[in-house]
Design a protein around this motif. Structure first.
Motif: not given
Length: 106
Positions: A59-80
């Protein structure tokens, strides 16, 4: 949503799928490093056992990934670790959807 992921030994990351528009929409691949999983979630798991950590905290991982995707839909999602800090979280209930309000480990 069910966790779909693989451990990538060569990069020491877990790659996992999210579906921003539901299962009928696009499948987006995100990744998180072994180091970030250790630092954020306190796990001592290594290798393939990190998949269990990701399932537990999906749940936390997908929420963070979704925030990254929405902020920049064309960028790769590499969570830190920064993607899980208090400043990375939405400011109010009006700023996020139901999945992004999940508790996040410190």
């Amino acid at each position: 949503m069910d966790f779909e992921g693989i451990y990538c030994f060569d990069t020491a990351t877990v790659r996992f799928a999210i579906y921003p528009d539901g299962r009928d929409g696009a499948r987006i691949i995100a990744q998180i490093s072994e180091e970030t999983l250790h630092d954020v979630f306190g796990t001592r798991n290594l290798g393939d056992r990190l998949l269990d950590t990701c399932k537990t905290h999906f749940v936390a991982l997908s929420a963070a990934a979704l925030r990254c995707h929405r902020a920049n839909p064309k960028a790769p999602i590499c969570l830190t670790i920064d993607d899980f800090s208090p400043r990375a979280l939405p400011r109010s209930a009006n700023d996020h959807d139901a999945t992004s309000g999940a508790p996040v480990a410190a």
